[in-house]
Design an enzyme around this catalytic site. Structure first.
Site, mmCIF file in Angstrom:
data_model
loop_
_atom_site.group_PDB
_atom_site.id
_atom_site.type_symbol
_atom_site.label_atom_id
_atom_site.label_comp_id
_atom_site.label_asym_id
_atom_site.label_seq_id
_atom_site.Cartn_x
_atom_site.Cartn_y
_atom_site.Cartn_z
ATOM 1 N N CYS A 71 -19.226 11.531 -2.045
ATOM 2 C CA CYS A 71 -19.619 11.758 -1.963
ATOM 3 C C CYS A 71 -20.212 9.909 -0.340
ATOM 4 O O CYS A 71 -21.222 10.145 -0.690
ATOM 5 C CB CYS A 71 -21.383 11.643 -1.855
ATOM 6 S SG CYS A 71 -20.887 13.422 -3.459
ATOM 7 N N GLU A 72 -19.287 9.957 0.339
ATOM 8 C CA GLU A 72 -18.492 8.747 1.591
ATOM 9 C C GLU A 72 -17.516 9.218 2.815
ATOM 10 O O GLU A 72 -16.986 9.835 1.640
ATOM 11 C CB GLU A 72 -18.514 7.755 1.097
ATOM 12 C CG GLU A 72 -19.678 6.731 -0.490
ATOM 13 C CD GLU A 72 -20.821 5.867 -0.047
ATOM 14 O OE1 GLU A 72 -20.083 5.376 0.953
ATOM 15 O OE2 GLU A 72 -21.243 5.498 -1.049
ATOM 16 N N GLU B 8 1.570 -18.563 -7.034
ATOM 17 C CA GLU B 8 0.381 -18.079 -7.295
ATOM 18 C C GLU B 8 0.674 -16.867 -7.153
ATOM 19 O O GLU B 8 -0.321 -15.716 -6.491
ATOM 20 C CB GLU B 8 -1.394 -18.394 -7.473
ATOM 21 C CG GLU B 8 -0.914 -20.086 -7.897
ATOM 22 C CD GLU B 8 -3.302 -20.007 -7.154
ATOM 23 O OE1 GLU B 8 -3.422 -19.769 -6.384
ATOM 24 O OE2 GLU B 8 -2.932 -21.304 -7.630
ATOM 25 N N GLY C 137 0.102 -14.948 -1.650
ATOM 26 C CA GLY C 137 -0.235 -14.586 -0.116
ATOM 27 C C GLY C 137 0.802 -14.541 0.266
ATOM 28 O O GLY C 137 0.974 -13.377 1.173
ATOM 29 N N TYR D 68 -4.181 -4.289 -6.050
ATOM 30 C CA TYR D 68 -5.341 -4.170 -6.033
ATOM 31 C C TYR D 68 -6.200 -2.473 -5.193
ATOM 32 O O TYR D 68 -6.656 -2.159 -4.973
ATOM 33 C CB TYR D 68 -5.826 -5.242 -4.603
ATOM 34 C CG TYR D 68 -5.299 -6.424 -4.837
ATOM 35 C CD1 TYR D 68 -6.093 -7.787 -5.603
ATOM 36 C CD2 TYR D 68 -3.892 -7.138 -3.768
ATOM 37 C CE1 TYR D 68 -6.061 -8.735 -5.848
ATOM 38 C CE2 TYR D 68 -3.188 -8.584 -3.597
ATOM 39 C CZ TYR D 68 -4.171 -9.488 -4.170
ATOM 40 O OH TYR D 68 -4.234 -10.374 -4.596
ATOM 41 N N ARG E 96 0.431 -10.523 -4.891
ATOM 42 C CA ARG E 96 0.771 -8.865 -4.220
ATOM 43 C C ARG E 96 2.568 -8.137 -4.582
ATOM 44 O O ARG E 96 2.489 -7.579 -4.811
ATOM 45 C CB ARG E 96 0.387 -8.610 -3.133
ATOM 46 C CG ARG E 96 0.141 -7.319 -1.775
ATOM 47 C CD ARG E 96 0.117 -7.342 -1.020
ATOM 48 N NE ARG E 96 -0.969 -8.235 -0.709
ATOM 49 C CZ ARG E 96 -2.593 -7.607 -0.056
ATOM 50 N NH1 ARG E 96 -2.618 -6.720 0.475
ATOM 51 N NH2 ARG E 96 -3.365 -8.287 -0.481
#
Ligand code: LLP
Length: 418
Positions: free
Chosen positions: A342-343, A273, A239, A371, A276
């Protein structure tokens, strides 16, 4: 700290010009720095010195086999959340004895695979899951090593989608119910209780939530030890945040300095753990400017990387710094940097001041190592980006660009349509 920097206005990955990589391997392209990855791993490892510890890299942040292998070679373990991640970790040479298995929805097949492999422990998230692991272990005539994931009800002060340690979250077992769950576990014949785990969220940039959560968990550890539970592992999750914009997260040594005096004297191995903070700033996404479009009161820089390549801006409104691969003396413009999908949600940056960029020029999306690729998809039938690892002056492809054939290779045509 990372090894992406400018030399005479040219962006380099370690000693290699990023432009050269873009030209050789094409774009969109993920570029990772070997020496940044090693440095980040060592920052954790050295912070805990001789205190018994295992660093279990959270695979979900980036699952590329070369990255896993380089971490394995440093002595790194793995935090996994699926059979697929277990497969990848083992394939990269991470010893099963350094693998912890988290997740609220482990299936029977996955539990079997983990038991057969001999993982360090299951981080269990519910009483139902405990009973299922007990049942599966029984059929295999094995004892399953288990830690309970305890939800300490601490606000990690991060994005709500990546907070996990509060009462309203689906994760873990409430700290109020912890003793009861340890009691349930102790009655199951094929379960061996070995630890306590907590993980309160991701991209945490303050030290207090970590310390407060550990303090709360330690009260439980002491109570469990008093009740003769053999708690050998204290897993404090991951984290730790990174700098995307101007955050100033603590470094592992800052955290260790506060945690070690708290933990000292207890005979436990510390498990961490991090995801990132190992890979995030060790990777960038290189993209090519396709078109510039002046909308009403707005300029769009249309690039060849979309939300399918990097979902974080669309999904979390996440900020990623975007910088030209070749810096030229041009004025700044305010623009939305958008992909070809296309968004309307397909953007890498909104209302961003960037140096005037022209068609064909490359941009680097920074801090994209975590990520990024692992959350990418083939949406709009876009093949996956390629990945390259740079080590000093050397560079090597670590994942080939997807092909059109890849897009359809899993599909099966029913007989009645042949
Ligand atoms: N351990 C557990 C049990 C986790 O659920 C996670 C992340 C980690 C460790 C690693 O956390 P880290 O050190 O990377 O913060 N997709 C989101 C992040 C989701 C994190 C999920 N769990 C994003 O792009 O920000």
């Amino acid at each position: 700290m990372h090894f992406f920097h400018y030399r005479q206005n040219e962006l380099y990955a370690e000693d290699v010009p990023v432009r050269l990589l873009a030209e050789k391997y094409g774009t969109p392209l993920y570029v990772y720095s070997y020496n940044t990855l090693v440095r980040h791993f060592k920052a954790y490892d050295e912070a805990y010195g001789t205190f018994p510890h295992v660093i279990c890299y959270a695979l979900k942040a980036n699952t590329n086999g070369a990255i896993l292998k380089l971490l394995a070679k440093q002595g790194c373990g793995a935090d996994i959340v699926s059979g697929g991640e277990l497969f990848r970790a083992l394939k990269a040479g991470i010893p099963a004895g350094k693998i912890v298995y988290a997740g609220v929805g482990k299936t029977e097949d996955e539990i079997r695979f983990a038991l057969k492999s001999g993982v360090l422990m299951f981080n269990v998230e519910s009483a139902d899951e405990l009973r299922e692991i007990d049942r599966v272990a029984g059929t295999m005539k094995m004892k399953a090593p288990v830690a309970l994931r305890i939800n300490p009800d601490i606000d990690p002060q991060t994005h709500p989608y990546i907070s996990t340690g509060m009462k309203e979250h689906k994760f873990g077992i409430s700290i109020d119910d912890a003793l009861e769950h340890y009691r349930i576990a102790s009655r199951l014949r094929n379960i061996e209780i070995v630890g306590v785990q907590k993980h309160i969220g991701s991209q945490i940039t303050k030290i207090t939530p970590f310390v407060d959560a550990v303090k709360r968990i330690l009260i439980l550890v002491d109570e469990l030890k008093r009740r003769k539970f053999n708690i050998r592992y204290l897993d404090i999750g991951g984290g730790l945040g990174i700098t995307y914009l101007n955050e100033k997260p603590p470094v592992p040594a800052d955290i260790a300095k506060q945690l070690l005096p708290l933990i000292n004297g207890r005979e436990v191995t510390l498990v961490m753990e991090p995801g990132r903070s190992i890979v995030g700033n060790a990777g960038i996404l290189v993209t090519k400017t396709l078109y510039l479009k002046k909308g009403e009161g707005k300029t769009f820089v249309i690039v060849d990387a979309g939300m399918n390549d990097l979902m974080r801006p669309s999904l979390y409104d996440a900020y990623h710094h975007i910088t030209p691969v070749a810096r030229r003396k041009r004025g700044q413009i305010r623009a939305d940097i958008v992909g070809p999908i296309c968004e309307s949600g397909d953007f890498l940056a909104k209302e961003r001041m960037i140096y005037g960029v022209r068609r064909g020029e490359y941009l680097a999306v920074m801090s994209a190592g975590a990520y990024g690729m692992s959350m990418s998809s083939n949406y709009n039938s876009r093949p996956k980006a390629a990945e390259v690892l740079v080590n000093g002056g050397k560079h090597s492809l670590i994942s080939k660009r997807g092909t059109y054939e890849d897009l359809v290779s899993h599909e099966v045509m029913p007989g009645f349509l042949r």
